[in-house]
Design a protein around this motif. Structure first.
Motif, short mmCIF file in Angstrom:
data_model
loop_
_atom_site.label_atom_id
_atom_site.label_comp_id
_atom_site.label_asym_id
_atom_site.label_seq_id
_atom_site.Cartn_x
_atom_site.Cartn_y
_atom_site.Cartn_z
N PRO A 1 29.97 -43.71 3.64
CA PRO A 1 30.03 -43.73 5.09
C PRO A 1 29.98 -42.58 5.68
O PRO A 1 30.79 -41.64 5.46
N SER A 2 29.40 -42.60 7.02
CA SER A 2 29.15 -41.16 7.64
C SER A 2 29.37 -41.46 9.08
O SER A 2 29.53 -40.26 9.99
N GLY A 3 29.71 -42.70 9.80
CA GLY A 3 30.02 -42.78 11.12
C GLY A 3 31.16 -42.09 11.77
O GLY A 3 32.20 -42.24 10.82
N LYS A 4 31.12 -41.75 12.81
CA LYS A 4 32.32 -41.36 13.55
C LYS A 4 32.62 -42.06 14.73
O LYS A 4 31.62 -42.37 15.53
N LEU A 5 33.63 -42.01 15.22
CA LEU A 5 34.44 -42.80 16.16
C LEU A 5 33.64 -42.05 17.70
O LEU A 5 33.89 -40.89 17.86
N PRO A 6 32.97 -42.83 18.38
CA PRO A 6 32.57 -42.49 19.91
C PRO A 6 33.37 -42.60 20.88
O PRO A 6 33.11 -42.39 21.91
N VAL A 7 34.56 -43.29 20.17
CA VAL A 7 35.56 -43.66 21.37
C VAL A 7 37.05 -43.58 20.73
O VAL A 7 37.15 -43.88 19.56
N THR A 8 38.02 -43.43 21.44
CA THR A 8 39.40 -43.16 20.83
C THR A 8 39.90 -44.75 20.55
O THR A 8 39.58 -45.61 21.53
N ILE B 1 46.16 -47.63 27.06
CA ILE B 1 44.89 -47.40 27.82
C ILE B 1 45.27 -46.98 29.30
O ILE B 1 46.08 -47.57 30.01
N PRO B 2 44.10 -45.99 29.81
CA PRO B 2 43.18 -45.45 29.12
C PRO B 2 43.82 -44.35 28.35
O PRO B 2 44.69 -43.51 28.68
N ILE B 3 43.36 -44.08 27.20
CA ILE B 3 43.56 -42.87 26.20
C ILE B 3 42.20 -42.42 25.74
O ILE B 3 41.36 -43.16 25.26
N PHE B 4 42.02 -41.23 25.87
CA PHE B 4 40.89 -40.44 25.46
C PHE B 4 41.14 -39.02 25.19
O PHE B 4 42.22 -38.27 25.57
N TYR B 5 40.28 -38.56 24.33
CA TYR B 5 40.54 -37.26 23.73
C TYR B 5 40.57 -36.21 24.65
O TYR B 5 41.17 -35.00 24.79
N TYR C 1 52.41 -40.52 21.78
CA TYR C 1 51.10 -39.99 22.67
C TYR C 1 50.00 -40.08 21.89
O TYR C 1 48.69 -39.70 22.25
N GLN C 2 50.00 -40.28 20.54
CA GLN C 2 48.68 -40.10 19.82
C GLN C 2 48.08 -41.63 19.73
O GLN C 2 48.72 -42.52 19.48
N PRO C 3 46.80 -41.50 19.27
CA PRO C 3 46.02 -42.70 19.35
C PRO C 3 46.19 -43.28 17.68
O PRO C 3 46.55 -42.60 17.14
N GLN C 4 45.72 -44.39 17.68
CA GLN C 4 45.73 -45.00 16.18
C GLN C 4 44.54 -44.12 15.44
O GLN C 4 44.85 -43.76 14.39
N PHE C 5 43.19 -43.94 15.84
CA PHE C 5 42.34 -43.12 15.45
C PHE C 5 41.71 -42.26 16.54
O PHE C 5 41.42 -42.82 17.65
#
Length: 727
Positions: free
Chosen positions: A539-546, A554-558, A598-602
């Motif tokens: 696997p090489s995919g990376k999350l494009p969204v938090t 929500i909203p939670i973003f980096y 304050y941290q996301p799941q991923f």
């Protein structure tokens, strides 16, 4: 498509202006009208309207013979012979379906995204289509919004890179692209479609408009307005967006089309009193073509007669449409029904398989549960309705997708283990929304007889996309109960999630050994997922969204702002840790939720591999640069595991002090590299002063001197860091 100003001016002088001089007012207004196709035939009223020059575009007609007939009428039987724009929503494939755009974004691979768009363009062109309403480049920070599935996620830089790649793929293969939705639609309140957006101008310019600015610069053929109102002014009547920003500041030469009936909906918004006023506001704002509704056809002539509109304004907008048709080469085409070229389907499916594999994100892999080793398996359980449904794996907005091309995960797993291990299957649930647990016993029996189990859960395709927003982002129906029941058996449990958005996985995360997030992967979901499960690819995919832990984050973003009291592990207090009858105080408090931290799941950019990548020796070419210098960043990347794999390395920057507050991190570069076990590669990134530019409090784009921090790593939580100063 010629983009140089001299080339565009030449087209205007040689083709557009002479046509304008010959056109009557009804013919000009006709070019500004798009009508819905009849679906496989040409009604006489439509034929007569095209013959009389009263139609500039037809949408949703995908029968090649019918399209050819319409074009023949337009070119050979109308007075001026102006060809039609034939529009269609070709969002992530035509016959061959690729992953949903959010899944494509998880590949972080502009080259594959461009190739997928090219294949979609070639397939669609065989049906006579010459214009697609894609890419959707709305910045999407709210996974409740159904249309996040059509987006490239939350980041302006990633969205800009993938959006321009998709534009190239379409337009280099004969189909005009359309950047949508201009603008701010992705910030719809409460994640509800067709709703209101309130975005301060500085945030609008620094975040939401950046991908549109990028594709405008790249020569996208058209823009589409959004359904939303933006700060009180609906997008289809928004002069600030369409005149000041798009035309004056960006000098955009292409055309603007409304979304479906969004001009007549100006009255529904309460922005205009009736269709007549809606036509006036939309034209005055700068919408060149009206999609489906008839406010232009019914009211522009009388508004002109009254002197409320000028013929010069109409001429300029018709010129935009004619120029777009010329840029697409429509005046040079011979319109006949075409047939798909033989031998292309196998190539298209292979591309779909590759993009689907790179779009999957490994979120958890306890004890290296994955990859599965076929030689060590005697029996594998496959559970879930989404394991064997060739339609649902295609995802949202696939009007023309051919379900017969689909290969499901169950089919691929069986093929891979044929003669090696037994595959036992239990559907367990009729649909992803089902509350009926009567199939659980069968699933339990199947898992008990297997050495490991793979669960295919998530959302049916209809649960995301336009008008399909959700307030609860847990696995729908009784899927969580199924996971809990199967987890009690004690066999290795692998969860494959097929969905159109980030889901809140906290209720099931601890009960499974591995999680592979596959989005809706398209036609070749089966082979792509099978390749990953059995280690043919890492696997090489990376999350494009938090990914949030709970909906309440929500909203939670980096790329959020720092704030005056930023949270840290030391300042966080959980709700259960607060003493009973504690005295009220704000001392030592920071920006966090008592029940979710304050941290996301991923985090954004996150994704595991079957190997381990180490980053070290970060170095900068300069510690100080001037406004005319670029900075070179080098970092050493090592594959320190025992599996060949690809890694998406990411560069982040923080402007430490600005005249307006700046995000804690911003993505400024990324690259994908394949390394063999033990390989060490020195990566190089280039950062220019323009990469550091932003809009200040006066809404001027500039580069401010000051100190900057950079990070390089495998996700937005990268820790390897350095600083430099811009003088």
């Amino acid at each position: 498509m010629p983009e140089h100003p001299a080339s565009l001016n030449s087209l205007k002088q040689s083709l557009v202006n002479p046509l304008l001089e010959q056109m009557t007012l009804p013919e000009k207004i006709g070019q500004m009208c798009q009508v819905n196709g009849a679906g496989g035939w040409v009604p006489e009223d439509l034929a007569e309207a095209v013959r009389n020059g009263q139609v500039g575009s037809v949408i949703n007609e995908v029968d090649a013979e019918t399209v050819a007939s319409l074009q023949k009428i337009a070119v050979e039987e109308s007075r001026l012979g102006i060809p039609l724009l034939i529009g269609r929503d070709v969002i992530h494939g035509f016959k061959t379906i690729f992953p949903i755009p959010l899944g494509q974004a998880a590949s972080w691979n502009p080259e594959l995204v461009e190739q997928a768009a090219g294949i979609a363009a070639i397939e669609a062109a065989c049906a006579g289509i010459n214009w697609t309403f894609s890419p959707m480049i709305d910045i999407s920070r709210d996974p409740r919004w159904g249309r996040i599935a059509e987006s490239f996620g939350e980041d302006p830089h990633l969205t800009s890179e993938l959006g321009t790649a998709m534009v190239r793929g379409y337009q280099d293969n004969g189909i005009g692209a359309c950047a949508k939705h201009f603008a701010g639609y992705g910030a719809s309140q409460s994640g509800r479609d067709y709703f209101t957006t309130e975005i301060p101008e500085n945030e609008l310019r620094n975040v939401y408009l950046e991908p549109f600015r990028a594709v405008a610069k790249a020569g996208v053929a058209s823009f589409m307005t959004g359904f939303n109102d933006l700060n009180g002014v609906p997008a289809s009547g928004n002069e600030f967006l369409l005149q000041q920003v798009l035309r004056e500041e960006w000098q955009y030469p292409g055309m603007v089309v409304s979304d479906w009936e969004s001009i007549s909906q100006l009255t529904t918004h309460g922005f205009t009193a009736d269709d007549r006023e809606a036509a006036f506001e939309a034209l005055n704002a700068g919408v060149d073509m009206e999609m489906v509704s008839r406010t232009y056809a019914d009211h522009l002539a009388s508004l002109l007669e009254e002197g409320r509109l000028s013929i010069a304004k109409i001429d300029a907008m018709v010129a935009n449409i004619l120029l777009t048709k010329a840029r697409l080469g429509l005046f040079d085409q011979t319109f006949t029904a075409s047939v798909s070229e033989g031998g292309k389907q196998e190539l298209a499916l292979e591309q779909a398989r590759q993009l689907a594999a790179q779009s999957c994100v490994l979120l958890k892999n306890n004890g290296q549960c994955l990859p599965l080793r076929p030689q060590q398996l005697k029996s594998l359980a496959v559970i879930g309705q989404l394991a064997d449904d060739g339609y649902e794996q295609l995802g949202t907005w696939i009007f023309d997708g051919d379900e017969r091309l689909s290969e499901t995960p169950l089919q691929s797993i069986r093929a891979h283990l044929d003669g090696v291990a037994e595959v036992r299957y239990a559907k367990a649930l009729e649909t992803s929304r089902s509350q009926d647990q009567s199939g659980f016993d069968d699933a339990v029996s199947v898992v008990e007889q297997a050495q490991a189990a793979v669960l295919f859960l998530g959302e049916e395709s209809i649960l995301s996309g336009e008008a399909h927003c959700r307030a609860d982002l847990d696995l729908p129906g009784c899927q969580a109960a199924l996971v809990e029941r199967l987890s009690r058996i004690g066999k290795p449990l692998i969860l494959v999630v097929m969905a159109g958005r980030p889901l809140t996985l906290a209720p099931v995360l601890e009960q499974v050994d591995a999680v592979l997030y596959a989005w809706h992967p398209g036609s070749m979901a089966g082979p792509a997922i099978s390749d990953l499960l059995f280690g043919l690819q890492s696997p090489s995919g990376k999350l494009p969204v938090t990914f949030p832990k709970v909906v309440g984050q929500i909203p939670i973003f980096y790329n959020h702002k720092h704030g005056g009291r930023p949270p840290s592990p030391e300042t966080v207090v959980h709700i259960d840790e607060i003493p009973v009858r504690a005295k009220q105080t704000s001392l030592g408090m920071s920006a966090f939720h008592l029940d979710a931290g304050y941290q996301p799941q991923f985090p954004f950019g996150f994704g595991l591999s079957y190997t381990r990548f180490d980053y070290r020796h970060l170095s900068l070419s300069h510690t100080e640069i001037t406004a005319d210098q670029s900075l070179t960043i080098e970092v050493e990347l090592e594959n320190s595991g025992d599996v060949a794999a690809e890694e998406v390395s990411q560069l982040y920057v923080r402007d430490l002090v600005g005249s307006v507050t700046r995000p804690v991190k911003e993505l400024k570069g990324f690259q994908r590299n394949r390394l063999l076990p033990g390989d060490v590669k020195t990566l190089q990134f280039t950062l220019t002063p323009e990469d550091l530019a932003f809009y200040d409090r006066k809404q001027q784009r500039l580069v401010e001197p000051g100190r900057f921090q950079i990070w390089v790593g495998g996700d937005s939580d990268a820790e390897l860091t350095a600083e430099f100063e811009l003088k």
